[in-house]
Write a protein that holds these residues in place. Sequence first.
Motif, mmCIF file in Angstrom:
data_model
loop_
_atom_site.group_PDB
_atom_site.id
_atom_site.type_symbol
_atom_site.label_atom_id
_atom_site.label_comp_id
_atom_site.label_asym_id
_atom_site.label_seq_id
_atom_site.Cartn_x
_atom_site.Cartn_y
_atom_site.Cartn_z
ATOM 1 N N VAL A 3 29.349 -4.478 13.969
ATOM 2 C CA VAL A 3 27.996 -4.973 13.779
ATOM 3 C C VAL A 3 27.626 -4.851 12.301
ATOM 4 O O VAL A 3 27.856 -3.812 11.685
ATOM 5 C CB VAL A 3 26.980 -4.166 14.619
ATOM 6 C CG1 VAL A 3 25.573 -4.713 14.452
ATOM 7 C CG2 VAL A 3 27.381 -4.132 16.077
ATOM 8 N N THR A 4 27.049 -5.909 11.758
ATOM 9 C CA THR A 4 26.491 -5.849 10.411
ATOM 10 C C THR A 4 25.079 -6.412 10.455
ATOM 11 O O THR A 4 24.757 -7.236 11.322
ATOM 12 C CB THR A 4 27.327 -6.648 9.385
ATOM 13 O OG1 THR A 4 27.454 -8.000 9.826
ATOM 14 C CG2 THR A 4 28.716 -6.046 9.210
ATOM 15 N N VAL A 5 24.257 -5.936 9.545
ATOM 16 C CA VAL A 5 22.885 -6.435 9.457
ATOM 17 C C VAL A 5 22.595 -6.865 8.023
ATOM 18 O O VAL A 5 23.136 -6.308 7.077
ATOM 19 C CB VAL A 5 21.844 -5.386 9.916
ATOM 20 C CG1 VAL A 5 22.023 -5.042 11.380
ATOM 21 C CG2 VAL A 5 21.895 -4.136 9.074
ATOM 22 N N CYS A 16 15.482 -6.032 18.099
ATOM 23 C CA CYS A 16 16.789 -5.379 18.207
ATOM 24 C C CYS A 16 16.643 -3.947 18.714
ATOM 25 O O CYS A 16 17.451 -3.488 19.522
ATOM 26 C CB CYS A 16 17.522 -5.397 16.863
ATOM 27 S SG CYS A 16 16.610 -4.630 15.504
ATOM 28 N N VAL A 17 15.609 -3.256 18.258
ATOM 29 C CA VAL A 17 15.387 -1.869 18.679
ATOM 30 C C VAL A 17 15.063 -1.816 20.165
ATOM 31 O O VAL A 17 15.534 -0.927 20.884
ATOM 32 C CB VAL A 17 14.260 -1.220 17.849
ATOM 33 C CG1 VAL A 17 14.010 0.208 18.289
ATOM 34 C CG2 VAL A 17 14.596 -1.270 16.361
ATOM 35 N N LEU A 18 14.282 -2.770 20.633
ATOM 36 C CA LEU A 18 13.945 -2.817 22.052
ATOM 37 C C LEU A 18 15.174 -3.109 22.907
ATOM 38 O O LEU A 18 15.331 -2.546 23.992
ATOM 39 C CB LEU A 18 12.872 -3.870 22.312
ATOM 40 C CG LEU A 18 11.504 -3.581 21.689
ATOM 41 C CD1 LEU A 18 10.573 -4.769 21.888
ATOM 42 C CD2 LEU A 18 10.903 -2.325 22.288
ATOM 43 N N ALA A 19 16.056 -3.974 22.422
ATOM 44 C CA ALA A 19 17.235 -4.367 23.190
ATOM 45 C C ALA A 19 18.341 -3.316 23.148
ATOM 46 O O ALA A 19 19.031 -3.111 24.143
ATOM 47 C CB ALA A 19 17.774 -5.704 22.676
ATOM 48 N N ALA A 20 18.519 -2.664 21.994
ATOM 49 C CA ALA A 20 19.628 -1.718 21.830
ATOM 50 C C ALA A 20 19.204 -0.539 20.958
ATOM 51 O O ALA A 20 19.630 -0.407 19.810
ATOM 52 C CB ALA A 20 20.836 -2.430 21.226
ATOM 53 N N PRO A 21 18.375 0.351 21.490
ATOM 54 C CA PRO A 21 17.848 1.455 20.688
ATOM 55 C C PRO A 21 18.899 2.475 20.244
ATOM 56 O O PRO A 21 18.640 3.241 19.311
ATOM 57 C CB PRO A 21 16.800 2.094 21.603
ATOM 58 C CG PRO A 21 17.206 1.697 22.983
ATOM 59 C CD PRO A 21 17.842 0.341 22.845
ATOM 60 N N ASP A 22 20.049 2.494 20.873
ATOM 61 C CA ASP A 22 21.119 3.401 20.449
ATOM 62 C C ASP A 22 21.857 2.875 19.218
ATOM 63 O O ASP A 22 22.596 3.618 18.575
ATOM 64 C CB ASP A 22 22.135 3.619 21.575
ATOM 65 C CG ASP A 22 21.537 4.390 22.737
ATOM 66 O OD1 ASP A 22 20.627 5.205 22.506
ATOM 67 O OD2 ASP A 22 21.995 4.178 23.872
ATOM 68 N N VAL A 23 21.652 1.609 18.907
ATOM 69 C CA VAL A 23 22.397 0.968 17.814
ATOM 70 C C VAL A 23 21.486 0.600 16.646
ATOM 71 O O VAL A 23 21.919 0.627 15.494
ATOM 72 C CB VAL A 23 23.145 -0.277 18.334
ATOM 73 C CG1 VAL A 23 23.927 -0.953 17.219
ATOM 74 C CG2 VAL A 23 24.093 0.109 19.473
ATOM 75 N N PHE A 24 20.228 0.275 16.938
ATOM 76 C CA PHE A 24 19.307 -0.170 15.894
ATOM 77 C C PHE A 24 18.044 0.678 15.854
ATOM 78 O O PHE A 24 17.572 1.151 16.882
ATOM 79 C CB PHE A 24 18.889 -1.633 16.134
ATOM 80 C CG PHE A 24 20.034 -2.583 16.216
ATOM 81 C CD1 PHE A 24 20.673 -3.029 15.065
ATOM 82 C CD2 PHE A 24 20.503 -3.037 17.441
ATOM 83 C CE1 PHE A 24 21.746 -3.909 15.139
ATOM 84 C CE2 PHE A 24 21.567 -3.920 17.527
ATOM 85 C CZ PHE A 24 22.190 -4.349 16.369
ATOM 86 N N ALA A 52 21.285 -9.274 19.010
ATOM 87 C CA ALA A 52 21.633 -10.306 18.034
ATOM 88 C C ALA A 52 21.043 -11.648 18.450
ATOM 89 O O ALA A 52 20.563 -12.414 17.613
ATOM 90 C CB ALA A 52 23.146 -10.410 17.885
ATOM 91 N N GLY A 53 21.060 -11.928 19.736
ATOM 92 C CA GLY A 53 20.550 -13.203 20.237
ATOM 93 C C GLY A 53 19.047 -13.357 20.126
ATOM 94 O O GLY A 53 18.552 -14.466 19.943
ATOM 95 N N VAL A 54 18.306 -12.261 20.234
ATOM 96 C CA VAL A 54 16.854 -12.347 20.193
ATOM 97 C C VAL A 54 16.279 -12.115 18.798
ATOM 98 O O VAL A 54 15.082 -12.263 18.602
ATOM 99 C CB VAL A 54 16.176 -11.362 21.190
ATOM 100 C CG1 VAL A 54 16.572 -11.698 22.611
ATOM 101 C CG2 VAL A 54 16.469 -9.927 20.836
ATOM 102 N N CYS A 55 17.124 -11.792 17.836
ATOM 103 C CA CYS A 55 16.632 -11.560 16.466
ATOM 104 C C CYS A 55 16.078 -12.855 15.882
ATOM 105 O O CYS A 55 16.819 -13.823 15.697
ATOM 106 C CB CYS A 55 17.772 -11.042 15.575
ATOM 107 S SG CYS A 55 17.273 -10.787 13.877
ATOM 108 N N PRO A 56 14.771 -12.904 15.598
ATOM 109 C CA PRO A 56 14.177 -14.150 15.108
ATOM 110 C C PRO A 56 14.658 -14.551 13.714
ATOM 111 O O PRO A 56 14.568 -15.722 13.339
ATOM 112 C CB PRO A 56 12.679 -13.862 15.109
ATOM 113 C CG PRO A 56 12.569 -12.380 15.049
ATOM 114 C CD PRO A 56 13.776 -11.843 15.750
ATOM 115 N N ALA A 57 15.187 -13.600 12.954
ATOM 116 C CA ALA A 57 15.644 -13.889 11.598
ATOM 117 C C ALA A 57 17.161 -14.067 11.500
ATOM 118 O O ALA A 57 17.685 -14.312 10.430
ATOM 119 C CB ALA A 57 15.209 -12.778 10.657
#
Length: 66
Positions: A3-5, A16-24, A52-57
């Motif tokens: 994963v890269t951001v 991203c935090v809502l979807a994967a709080p252990d990662v973001f 990644a799919g729901v990230c608006p940016a």
Amino acid sequence: MKVTVDEDRCCGAGSCVLAAPDVFDQRDEDGVVVLLDAEPAEHLHAAVREAAGVCPAAAIALGEGA
């Protein structure tokens, strides 16, 4: 999975935090994404893909990892 951001693209929506709080996470001062785990365990892959799919940016990129 690797994963890269792109912090410059991040708009601080927090999806991203809502979807994967252990990662973001997000920085307190501006809400920009913080990557907690660049190579998350397999049981987290579905949540990371969702993030990644729901990230608006489109600030999250997924690739092949070790």
